[in-house]
Design a protein around this motif. Structure first.
Motif, mmCIF file in Angstrom:
data_model
loop_
_atom_site.group_PDB
_atom_site.id
_atom_site.type_symbol
_atom_site.label_atom_id
_atom_site.label_comp_id
_atom_site.label_asym_id
_atom_site.label_seq_id
_atom_site.Cartn_x
_atom_site.Cartn_y
_atom_site.Cartn_z
ATOM 1 N N TYR A 71 2.386 8.051 -11.434
ATOM 2 C CA TYR A 71 1.954 6.824 -12.104
ATOM 3 C C TYR A 71 0.477 6.624 -11.789
ATOM 4 O O TYR A 71 0.049 6.747 -10.643
ATOM 5 N N LYS A 72 -0.284 6.299 -12.828
ATOM 6 C CA LYS A 72 -1.744 6.264 -12.652
ATOM 7 C C LYS A 72 -2.393 4.932 -13.032
ATOM 8 O O LYS A 72 -3.564 4.728 -12.776
ATOM 9 N N LYS A 73 -1.628 4.055 -13.669
ATOM 10 C CA LYS A 73 -2.199 2.783 -14.109
ATOM 11 C C LYS A 73 -1.388 1.633 -13.544
ATOM 12 O O LYS A 73 -0.161 1.578 -13.737
ATOM 13 N N PHE A 74 -2.080 0.701 -12.871
ATOM 14 C CA PHE A 74 -1.396 -0.389 -12.193
ATOM 15 C C PHE A 74 -2.024 -1.738 -12.506
ATOM 16 O O PHE A 74 -3.234 -1.846 -12.689
ATOM 17 N N LEU A 75 -1.152 -2.752 -12.567
ATOM 18 C CA LEU A 75 -1.573 -4.143 -12.666
ATOM 19 C C LEU A 75 -1.248 -4.805 -11.335
ATOM 20 O O LEU A 75 -0.074 -4.912 -10.957
ATOM 21 N N ILE A 76 -2.264 -5.237 -10.595
ATOM 22 C CA ILE A 76 -2.052 -5.909 -9.315
ATOM 23 C C ILE A 76 -2.153 -7.409 -9.551
ATOM 24 O O ILE A 76 -3.233 -7.952 -9.797
ATOM 25 N N ILE A 77 -1.010 -8.080 -9.504
ATOM 26 C CA ILE A 77 -0.980 -9.522 -9.729
ATOM 27 C C ILE A 77 -1.080 -10.231 -8.382
ATOM 28 O O ILE A 77 -0.180 -10.142 -7.549
ATOM 29 N N SER A 78 -2.198 -10.889 -8.172
ATOM 30 C CA SER A 78 -2.480 -11.505 -6.875
ATOM 31 C C SER A 78 -2.953 -12.937 -7.053
ATOM 32 O O SER A 78 -3.322 -13.357 -8.162
ATOM 33 N N GLY A 79 -2.961 -13.685 -5.955
ATOM 34 C CA GLY A 79 -3.381 -15.075 -5.986
ATOM 35 C C GLY A 79 -4.856 -15.230 -5.691
ATOM 36 O O GLY A 79 -5.556 -14.269 -5.335
ATOM 37 N N LEU A 80 -5.340 -16.457 -5.817
ATOM 38 C CA LEU A 80 -6.757 -16.745 -5.592
ATOM 39 C C LEU A 80 -7.182 -16.416 -4.171
ATOM 40 O O LEU A 80 -8.355 -16.112 -3.919
ATOM 41 N N LEU A 97 -8.473 -4.084 -0.017
ATOM 42 C CA LEU A 97 -7.747 -3.021 0.680
ATOM 43 C C LEU A 97 -7.213 -1.989 -0.310
ATOM 44 O O LEU A 97 -7.276 -0.776 -0.071
ATOM 45 N N ILE A 98 -6.679 -2.485 -1.420
ATOM 46 C CA ILE A 98 -6.147 -1.586 -2.449
ATOM 47 C C ILE A 98 -7.272 -0.770 -3.078
ATOM 48 O O ILE A 98 -7.135 0.439 -3.301
ATOM 49 N N LYS A 99 -8.405 -1.425 -3.344
ATOM 50 C CA LYS A 99 -9.555 -0.723 -3.919
ATOM 51 C C LYS A 99 -10.024 0.406 -3.007
ATOM 52 O O LYS A 99 -10.322 1.512 -3.469
ATOM 53 N N GLU A 100 -10.101 0.125 -1.719
ATOM 54 C CA GLU A 100 -10.584 1.122 -0.758
ATOM 55 C C GLU A 100 -9.716 2.377 -0.742
ATOM 56 O O GLU A 100 -10.215 3.492 -0.604
ATOM 57 N N LYS A 101 -8.401 2.193 -0.908
ATOM 58 C CA LYS A 101 -7.484 3.310 -0.757
ATOM 59 C C LYS A 101 -7.116 4.003 -2.060
ATOM 60 O O LYS A 101 -6.757 5.183 -2.064
ATOM 61 N N PHE A 102 -7.208 3.282 -3.194
ATOM 62 C CA PHE A 102 -6.641 3.840 -4.428
ATOM 63 C C PHE A 102 -7.557 3.818 -5.642
ATOM 64 O O PHE A 102 -7.136 4.203 -6.727
ATOM 65 N N ILE A 103 -8.787 3.363 -5.501
ATOM 66 C CA ILE A 103 -9.611 3.189 -6.692
ATOM 67 C C ILE A 103 -9.960 4.514 -7.352
ATOM 68 O O ILE A 103 -10.165 4.594 -8.566
ATOM 69 N N GLN A 104 -10.039 5.608 -6.584
ATOM 70 C CA GLN A 104 -10.373 6.910 -7.150
ATOM 71 C C GLN A 104 -9.188 7.486 -7.917
ATOM 72 O O GLN A 104 -8.068 7.494 -7.424
ATOM 73 N N ASN A 105 -9.465 7.961 -9.127
ATOM 74 C CA ASN A 105 -8.450 8.589 -9.985
ATOM 75 C C ASN A 105 -7.273 7.668 -10.307
ATOM 76 O O ASN A 105 -6.174 8.129 -10.594
ATOM 77 N N THR A 106 -7.512 6.366 -10.198
ATOM 78 C CA THR A 106 -6.461 5.394 -10.505
ATOM 79 C C THR A 106 -7.045 4.262 -11.336
ATOM 80 O O THR A 106 -8.119 3.750 -11.027
ATOM 81 N N ASP A 107 -6.328 3.885 -12.366
ATOM 82 C CA ASP A 107 -6.737 2.772 -13.227
ATOM 83 C C ASP A 107 -6.027 1.514 -12.730
ATOM 84 O O ASP A 107 -4.808 1.391 -12.875
ATOM 85 N N ILE A 108 -6.775 0.609 -12.104
ATOM 86 C CA ILE A 108 -6.173 -0.593 -11.519
ATOM 87 C C ILE A 108 -6.805 -1.851 -12.108
ATOM 88 O O ILE A 108 -8.031 -1.982 -12.143
ATOM 89 N N ILE A 109 -5.948 -2.768 -12.566
ATOM 90 C CA ILE A 109 -6.396 -4.058 -13.079
ATOM 91 C C ILE A 109 -6.073 -5.114 -12.024
ATOM 92 O O ILE A 109 -4.913 -5.264 -11.618
ATOM 93 N N LEU A 149 0.839 -1.199 0.000
ATOM 94 C CA LEU A 149 0.000 0.000 0.000
ATOM 95 C C LEU A 149 0.878 1.255 0.000
ATOM 96 O O LEU A 149 0.569 2.245 -0.677
ATOM 97 N N LYS A 150 1.984 1.197 0.728
ATOM 98 C CA LYS A 150 2.928 2.326 0.758
ATOM 99 C C LYS A 150 3.654 2.465 -0.581
ATOM 100 O O LYS A 150 3.947 3.591 -1.014
ATOM 101 N N ILE A 151 3.941 1.338 -1.221
ATOM 102 C CA ILE A 151 4.564 1.374 -2.552
ATOM 103 C C ILE A 151 3.630 2.061 -3.548
ATOM 104 O O ILE A 151 4.049 2.917 -4.349
ATOM 105 N N LEU A 152 2.363 1.679 -3.518
ATOM 106 C CA LEU A 152 1.379 2.298 -4.414
ATOM 107 C C LEU A 152 1.259 3.798 -4.149
ATOM 108 O O LEU A 152 1.179 4.592 -5.100
ATOM 109 N N LYS A 153 1.230 4.192 -2.900
ATOM 110 C CA LYS A 153 1.147 5.613 -2.544
ATOM 111 C C LYS A 153 2.361 6.367 -3.090
ATOM 112 O O LYS A 153 2.236 7.462 -3.670
ATOM 113 N N PHE A 154 3.537 5.772 -2.923
ATOM 114 C CA PHE A 154 4.780 6.369 -3.420
ATOM 115 C C PHE A 154 4.730 6.560 -4.941
ATOM 116 O O PHE A 154 5.079 7.629 -5.455
ATOM 117 N N LEU A 155 4.287 5.540 -5.653
ATOM 118 C CA LEU A 155 4.242 5.603 -7.119
ATOM 119 C C LEU A 155 3.176 6.578 -7.610
ATOM 120 O O LEU A 155 3.371 7.270 -8.614
#
Length: 335
Positions: A204-213, A221-233, A193-199
């Motif tokens: 940087y506005k577009k991110f690919l979050i590679i996660s497991g099942l 958690l990422i959606k709650e903090k960064f979904i606004q004004n950020t393009d996240i896959i 979450l701190k890495i995303l905030k830093f970037l």
């Protein structure tokens, strides 16, 4: 054209994919496509079957441990032999020290068999068809495939070559790899979450979050903090083959020591890997590391000793390099 088989069960997805540049070199040397015989856990079909040097991917019918499975395991060997025999293989390269895989190659009536020759394998291979010179030779471990292919191809050096690459003007995403095969390789989500905030602060506005099942909560958690004004896959509900096109469009990646991190390097993406229980691999200049301190022993919990400040410092260095330096396979690019 000769039918060439490589038997390599792999120690894991990341370890297997990290050897692909060696196998590309072997395919070019032999002027032939390769049929890969490996474990399903390597996920090989998703990133190899479409490549020019790969003819096919076969998955090993794996044995079970224990004396009670002896007859089941004999049937398993027969199944594996049948899988191989349908291709009429002429040459086979066994990149694994187990006698079992060498036995499967011999029982498949393959004319020419090359193997590592480690320990007891040494007695079943001709001197010019093995890498290790004697039963007492010390293992080269993760460098086995590299050194063996150098010997086969009579090469002093084998340069890293990515599996594929995407033009810089099509790269618009940053990859954050929070997936991992176990907790011993999984850096805390609070750190990411701190890495995303830093970037984001670096525009940087577009991110690919590679996660497991099992990481839907982390995604939330990422959606709650960064979904606004950020393009996240997000990828927890996606197949590997569906994630790869997004991964190819990454400018760079940062994440855990997992299969996707090594796949990103092999897709010509500079990748910063946070190490934990395993020592770093160094097969490409595109692969960067944040490792534990020298006074910390490797253990299932050692990754948690890596501080966010250390990672942010290494990430800053990566961003500064990308301001104008060419790194191996990657082309010159401005952030």
């Amino acid at each position: 054209m000769n039918k060439i088989l490589i038997i390599d069960p792999g120690k894991g997805w990341g370890q297997f994919v990290s050897k692909m540049y060696c196998y590309q070199k072997l395919a070019n040397h032999l002027n032939s496509k390769i049929i890969f015989f490996t474990k399903k856990s390597t996920q090989a079909e998703h990133y190899l079957k479409s490549l020019s040097f790969c003819e096919d991917v076969l998955y090993i019918d794996e044995p079970k441990k224990g004396i009670k499975y002896i007859f089941s395991n004999i049937k398993s060997i027969i199944k594996n032999i049948k899988k191989i025999n349908q291709f009429q293989i002429e040459q086979c390269y066994v990149f694994h020290p187990s006698l079992r895989y060498l036995l499967i190659a011999y029982l498949s009536n393959i004319k020419e068999i090359w193997g590592l020759g480690f320990k007891f394998q040494n007695f079943f291979l001709k001197k010019n068809k093995r890498f290790y010179s004697s039963f007492f030779s010390k293992t080269k471990s993760d460098d086995e495939a590299l050194e063996a292919v150098k010997k086969i191809t009579n090469s002093q050096k084998i340069d890293f070559q990515p599996l594929s690459s995407t033009e810089n003007n099509l790269r618009d995403t940053v990859g954050i790899i929070i997936a991992a095969s176990g907790n011993e390789k999984r850096w805390a989500i609070s750190n990411y979450l701190k890495i995303l905030k830093f970037l984001k602060e670096k525009n940087y506005k577009k991110f690919l979050i590679i996660s497991g099942l099992d990481q839907s909560k982390d995604e939330n958690l990422i959606k709650e903090k960064f979904i606004q004004n950020t393009d996240i896959i997000f990828t927890s509900d996606k197949k590997i083959s569906d994630v790869i096109p997004y991964l190819k469009k990454c400018k760079f990646c940062i994440g855990n020591d997992t299969g996707f991190s090594h796949l990103s390097v092999n897709l010509d993406v500079e990748t910063l890997v946070i190490q934990g229980d395993c020592p770093p691999q160094s097969y490409s200049k595109l692969l960067k590391h944040v490792d534990i301190e020298s006074n910390v022993n490797r253990s299932p919990t050692s990754i948690h000793t890596i501080k966010i400040e250390k990672v942010l410092d290494e990430l800053s260095k990566l961003l500064n390099r990308r301001g104008g330096r060419v790194v191996e396979g990657a082309r010159l690019e401005s952030v």
